[in-house]
Design a protein around this motif. Structure first.
Motif, PDB file in Angstrom:
ATOM      1  N   ALA A 117       0.862  -1.182   0.000  1.00 55.94           N
ATOM      2  CA  ALA A 117       0.000   0.000   0.000  1.00 55.94           C
ATOM      3  C   ALA A 117       0.899   1.232   0.000  1.00 55.94           C
ATOM      4  O   ALA A 117       1.806   1.350   0.832  1.00 55.94           O
ATOM      5  CB  ALA A 117      -0.902  -0.003   1.219  1.00 55.94           C
ATOM      6  N   VAL A 121       1.263  -5.093   2.494  1.00 54.23           N
ATOM      7  CA  VAL A 121      -0.030  -5.746   2.681  1.00 54.23           C
ATOM      8  C   VAL A 121       0.259  -7.222   2.940  1.00 54.23           C
ATOM      9  O   VAL A 121       0.822  -7.918   2.089  1.00 54.23           O
ATOM     10  CB  VAL A 121      -0.936  -5.558   1.447  1.00 54.23           C
ATOM     11  N   LEU A 163      -5.867  -6.884   2.359  1.00 50.51           N
ATOM     12  CA  LEU A 163      -6.686  -6.342   1.277  1.00 50.51           C
ATOM     13  C   LEU A 163      -7.878  -7.251   1.028  1.00 50.51           C
ATOM     14  O   LEU A 163      -7.723  -8.473   0.925  1.00 50.51           O
ATOM     15  CB  LEU A 163      -5.853  -6.238  -0.007  1.00 50.51           C
ATOM     16  N   LEU A 217      -8.963  -1.869   2.383  1.00 55.81           N
ATOM     17  CA  LEU A 217      -7.757  -2.145   3.159  1.00 55.81           C
ATOM     18  C   LEU A 217      -8.156  -2.171   4.627  1.00 55.81           C
ATOM     19  O   LEU A 217      -8.702  -1.188   5.155  1.00 55.81           O
ATOM     20  CB  LEU A 217      -6.696  -1.067   2.924  1.00 55.81           C
ATOM     21  N   VAL A 226      -2.452   0.421  -4.452  1.00 60.07           N
ATOM     22  CA  VAL A 226      -2.136  -0.933  -4.009  1.00 60.07           C
ATOM     23  C   VAL A 226      -1.330  -1.598  -5.118  1.00 60.07           C
ATOM     24  O   VAL A 226      -1.870  -1.982  -6.165  1.00 60.07           O
ATOM     25  CB  VAL A 226      -3.406  -1.746  -3.693  1.00 60.07           C
TER      26      VAL A 226
END
Length: 490
Positions: A265, A275, A289, A331, A353
């Protein structure tokens, strides 16, 4: 305890029934082998061939006869059916104290490509022919009444020498003449499980088999989540277990490799955070995510949700524990990750992302285009034409997984790019014994695969052809699974 034949010798007659292909069909570049079956006593199998469509043939293969019977296995303090020699001898003494005669059996779990051999010991009591399972059950009750934990074992499941039998279904898809494509699906959502039959029907697939392993150690409503990489139509729906074997499907091509994913991210203020996962439960301090395919609510863990539109714009910040809006991504941060979102994902800001799926054999990233699909395998079996079992790397280096026989779903590719799908039914004493990893690799090499992997197996093993389940799942009914590989008409 020595292994001995409990019934007559092996005698399998050769038989072949072929459904005639259309006269205009081109010669196949992938064909069923003429050599003897590679397992057991290497006899000629019986086989029935059926043309599914241009370039796809289904083979129903049977080999071997039942000569194994039953024994009673004493469980060790760990709960396993094997242990070290000293532990096994102590358990054998407990059996003797009950007036029964035990046998301490040495078992060698074979070496594989990434793990040395392992020697363990089992304690067994009695040996009965297939027809006398009731006598094994009686012995098990006697030992349980004496305070021992035991189980009745069919010796064909052991992974040691056997004469079978085997019941195998094989789909061969010819790279030169097949005109459809390959795809992957997680069904109606990532979180839920569905049968292969349902997923194949939904896409009007010619052929479907179950995909990779799914997470049985999470909340019940989330157990469709793949354990490993999933890409469907170019969308990353589950992160990779780094280095785990997988099959990459693109159009009508399939290849086996090892993959890793990196997801990051990136806030518009330049700050970055890894992530940790995609479409799965979040652990402490993790950033996960969620996509609209998830099909469940984000974790209700006092964390933070940031809803992103298709361009990464922060649409809203909200408390966690809600569904993913259509067309959006979320997120979710727990603990420290929640703090990061509160500092770097303000409403109206953009949070990119960045997602990469990297082929570890080539070092190159895969383009996440709509024709890309990826399914994680459980264990690598064959690499460059040789048996190459990567059980440890793929998380399956136990005696139970390497040595013992289970139902298997197998996938292989040939030198010219043709695809081979096979199911080996098992856990059906006297009918079919399944396969261990070495046998699965030998079977795929025999069928012509130069690269091959093991997908999920056991009760998950299922093959659907033209809407019909063609194998016999060991649960007695078809099990809901996490994902499926589909062979599509277009």
């Amino acid at each position: 305890m020595s292994r001995r034949t409990l019934a007559g010798g092996l005698a399998v007659a050769a038989a072949l029934t072929v459904t005639t292909l259309p006269a205009a069909a081109a010669p196949l570049s992938v064909t069923f082998p003429s050599a003897k079956f590679p397992l057991g006593d290497a006899t000629v199998p019986t086989k029935t061939a059926t043309a599914v469509t241009q370039g796809i043939d289904l083979y129903d293969v049977k080999a071997g006869t039942a000569t194994d019977g039953y024994t009673v296995t004493v469980l060790m303090p760990s709960g396993r059916d094997y242990g070290m020699q000293e532990t096994a001898q102590a358990k054998a003494a407990e059996v003797e104290a009950l007036g029964e005669t035990p046998s301490v059996q040495k078992v060698v779990r074979p070496q594989v490509a990434d793990a040395p051999e392992q020697i363990v010991y089992m304690v067994r009591v009695g040996l009965w022919p297939l027809k006398d399972k009731a006598k094994a059950d009686e012995m098990a009750k006697t030992l349980k009444d004496g305070g021992l934990k035991v189980k009745v074992d069919y010796l064909g499941d052991d992974g040691l020498k056997t004469t079978g039998p085997w019941d195998v279904k094989v789909v061969m898809i010819d790279a030169k003449t097949f005109r459809g494509s390959y795809g992957a699906t997680l069904g109606k959502s990532v979180a839920a499980r569905e049968t292969v039959s349902a997923m194949a029907k939904d896409r009007n697939a010619l052929v479907g088999v179950n995909g990779g392993f799914f997470n049985i150690h999470t909340a019940k409503n989330l157990r469709g989540e793949p354990v490993g990489l999933s890409v469907v139509g170019g969308r990353l729906l589950s992160e990779a277990v780094p280095g785990r074997s997988a099959v990459v499907l693109k159009g009508r091509t399939a290849r086996i490799t090892e993959l890793k994913t990196t997801v990051t991210a990136i806030s518009q203020d330049g700050e970055k955070l890894t992530v940790n996962g995609v479409n799965r439960a979040a652990a402490t301090d993790e950033l996960v995510l969620y996509t609209e395919e998830y099909g469940a609510k984000t974790p209700n863990d006092s964390g933070s949700d940031v809803v992103l539109d298709a361009n990464g714009k922060v649409v809203t910040l909200r408390p966690s524990g809600s569904a993913v809006p259509a067309g959006m991504r979320v997120l979710h941060g727990a603990g420290a990750a929640s703090d990061w979102l509160n500092e770097h994902a303000w409403e109206g800001w953009t949070v990119k992302v960045d997602q990469k799926v990297v082929d570890l054999r080539t070092g190159k990233a895969l383009a996440l285009t709509p024709d890309l699909n990826v399914i994680a395998g459980g264990v690598g079996l064959v690499r460059n034409g040789r048996v190459h079992i990567t059980a440890k790397r793929d998380g399956h280096d136990s005696v139970n997984m390497i040595l013992r026989r289970h139902p298997r779903t197998l996938l292989g590719t040939t030198k010219n790019g043709s695809l081979i799908l096979a199911t080996v039914d098992g856990r059906q004493p006297g009918v079919t014994v399944g396969a261990n990893f070495t046998e699965a690799a030998q079977l795929m090499r025999w069928l012509g695969a130069t690269q091959a992997i093991n997908l999920d197996g056991g009760g998950s093993t299922a093959m659907v052809v033209n809407g019909k389940l063609v194998n016999r799942p060991s649960d007695g009914v078809e099990r809901g699974v996490g994902d499926a590989l589909l062979v599509l008409p277009k």
